[in-house]
Design a protein around this motif. Sequence first.
Motif, PDB file in Angstrom:
ATOM      1  N   MET A   1      27.316  -6.517 -15.496  1.00 40.11           N
ATOM      2  CA  MET A   1      26.140  -5.674 -15.524  1.00 40.11           C
ATOM      3  C   MET A   1      25.937  -5.084 -14.143  1.00 40.11           C
ATOM      4  N   GLY A   2      25.300  -3.947 -14.130  1.00 41.06           N
ATOM      5  CA  GLY A   2      25.004  -3.313 -12.871  1.00 41.06           C
ATOM      6  C   GLY A   2      24.357  -1.970 -13.098  1.00 41.06           C
ATOM      7  N   TYR A   3      24.034  -1.330 -12.008  1.00 41.11           N
ATOM      8  CA  TYR A   3      23.446  -0.008 -12.104  1.00 41.11           C
ATOM      9  C   TYR A   3      23.937   0.832 -10.942  1.00 41.11           C
ATOM     10  N   GLU A   4      23.862   2.141 -11.145  1.00 39.09           N
ATOM     11  CA  GLU A   4      24.334   3.058 -10.120  1.00 39.09           C
ATOM     12  C   GLU A   4      23.496   4.321 -10.169  1.00 39.09           C
TER      13      GLU A   4
ATOM     14  N   VAL B   1      23.171   2.568 -16.134  1.00 36.62           N
ATOM     15  CA  VAL B   1      23.144   1.120 -16.290  1.00 36.62           C
ATOM     16  C   VAL B   1      24.345   0.693 -17.117  1.00 36.62           C
ATOM     17  N   THR B   2      25.065  -0.325 -16.634  1.00 38.36           N
ATOM     18  CA  THR B   2      26.196  -0.891 -17.369  1.00 38.36           C
ATOM     19  C   THR B   2      25.751  -2.227 -17.946  1.00 38.36           C
ATOM     20  N   ILE B   3      25.914  -2.384 -19.251  1.00 43.06           N
ATOM     21  CA  ILE B   3      25.495  -3.585 -19.961  1.00 43.06           C
ATOM     22  C   ILE B   3      26.726  -4.299 -20.491  1.00 43.06           C
TER      23      ILE B   3
END
Length: 122
Positions: A1-4, A16-18
Amino acid sequence: MGYEPQHIGDKDIIAVTIQKGTDRPYYLGSKGLKPSGVYVRNGTSSDPATDTAIRRMIKETDGDSFESMRSLEQNLSFEAAKKQFEKQNIPFDAAKMQTLGMMVSFLQRKSTKLLQPDFWRN
């Protein structure tokens, strides 16, 4: 998970990566576990899942594996595996088969015999 943070056109957005869920497939309660209720991500759109995709998701998350499944075909042999081992000059004996999980002992079933394919009995 993360965000950019990203800048697209004249807008600032956050991508957003889920991660995949662990209890798939997820579905709309009102539609049920069928293509009209299960959607898969396809690029930027969400498309109805096929029956095959739904079955695959269930299989991936239910903990079963091919190794533990019962084969409907019971006339089995290990000839193809034996030939591949021979090609590589690797011994293919009962001990190796048991180590690879291709053969199980009856010890789990209160016996000392091994389940062996016919070519080991000769």
